[in-house]
Design an enzyme around this catalytic site. Sequence first.
Site, mmCIF file in Angstrom:
data_model
loop_
_atom_site.group_PDB
_atom_site.id
_atom_site.type_symbol
_atom_site.label_atom_id
_atom_site.label_comp_id
_atom_site.label_asym_id
_atom_site.label_seq_id
_atom_site.Cartn_x
_atom_site.Cartn_y
_atom_site.Cartn_z
ATOM 1 N N GLU A 59 -37.975 57.847 -16.105
ATOM 2 C CA GLU A 59 -37.470 56.521 -16.478
ATOM 3 C C GLU A 59 -38.409 55.807 -17.447
ATOM 4 O O GLU A 59 -38.616 54.603 -17.366
ATOM 5 C CB GLU A 59 -37.229 55.662 -15.226
ATOM 6 C CG GLU A 59 -36.188 56.245 -14.293
ATOM 7 C CD GLU A 59 -35.972 55.433 -13.020
ATOM 8 O OE1 GLU A 59 -36.546 54.329 -12.901
ATOM 9 O OE2 GLU A 59 -35.238 55.904 -12.138
ATOM 10 N N GLU A 112 -31.578 61.255 -11.309
ATOM 11 C CA GLU A 112 -31.358 60.475 -10.093
ATOM 12 C C GLU A 112 -29.988 59.834 -10.202
ATOM 13 O O GLU A 112 -29.569 59.412 -11.282
ATOM 14 C CB GLU A 112 -32.383 59.351 -9.940
ATOM 15 C CG GLU A 112 -33.805 59.766 -9.743
ATOM 16 C CD GLU A 112 -34.751 58.561 -9.691
ATOM 17 O OE1 GLU A 112 -34.275 57.443 -9.370
ATOM 18 O OE2 GLU A 112 -35.943 58.737 -9.973
#
Length: 324
Positions: free
Chosen positions: A174, A266
């Site tokens: 991320e 995810e």
Amino acid sequence: MNETIHAAPCNSNAIDEVKNVLSYLRELPGKGILTGQHTQTTVQKELKYIEEVTGKLPALCGFELLAYSPNINYEDAGEACLIEVEENKNTLDNAWDWVLNKHGLITFTWHWFSPFGSRDKGFYTEHTTFDASQAVLEGTEEHARLIADMDHMAELLKPFCEKRIPILWRPFHESEGEWFWWGAKGPEVAKQLYRMMYLRYTHHHRLNNLIWVWNSPLPEGYVGDDVCDVISLDTYPPKHTHTDLEDEYNRLVKITPANKLTALGEIGVLPSIPRLSETHIPWVWYMTWSNEFGATEEWTTKEELRHAYGHPYSVTLDMLPRLY
């Protein structure tokens, strides 16, 4: 989406087991998707929940490495942080059990407590003074400490390499956001951090068992086709919203003209497996996140979970061929 996916390892010295996994993944689009579940603790309640509900286990299991960070500031950490670290200890033991006894695939996530200047949950930008823009500069204290942390983790990964076990390695996840210290100074710095690790791990430590997974949908700061095998993103749709995530796929593949393998690093809810079986959006795996995302009905109902794991398009552990 029907073009041939190029899946030769970015690391020319990758072991044959890595090549086996990548060859298998290259054949998946249009035929199936790997089921995946992140487990954040040694209890692995998510796996127990899935098996109780569906009678099956995922083909891919995710493991958390945060407790192996060498610079956790225990003296200035809140109760929630201390509990999380304690619950995450020894997750590598679970990973060894998964690969040696169940022969499933593994992926590692590292919520990296910063090399120095951290307090509480020191992987968050707000909880550290560590400056990643200094860490990419040789000769700085930040750089030296960053390399020391990388080397610490490399020693933990080496036994997997010695046993020729491939790992889907997703570092600096991320990094399109500023919430983690490695993304706090922008995507270009995050790119440099990743490339530093790639060179350190492939050339110095010779971790030739790693499959390199880049985890950001931003064209800015893309690490480059030469250092990643898979491109991925993380997404958390609204509760009980199950789709094929076509929009997310179309956004992700814009970061490179190369036809890379694509994954959901995810996700909070299960994708719609029936829909994927029709549209063939070529995600090769998804990994549902832990706790309430993967062990309760808060985001995905038991009925939806059973439907997904029982669908012929889903690759579960019992359907996975021996790849290593």
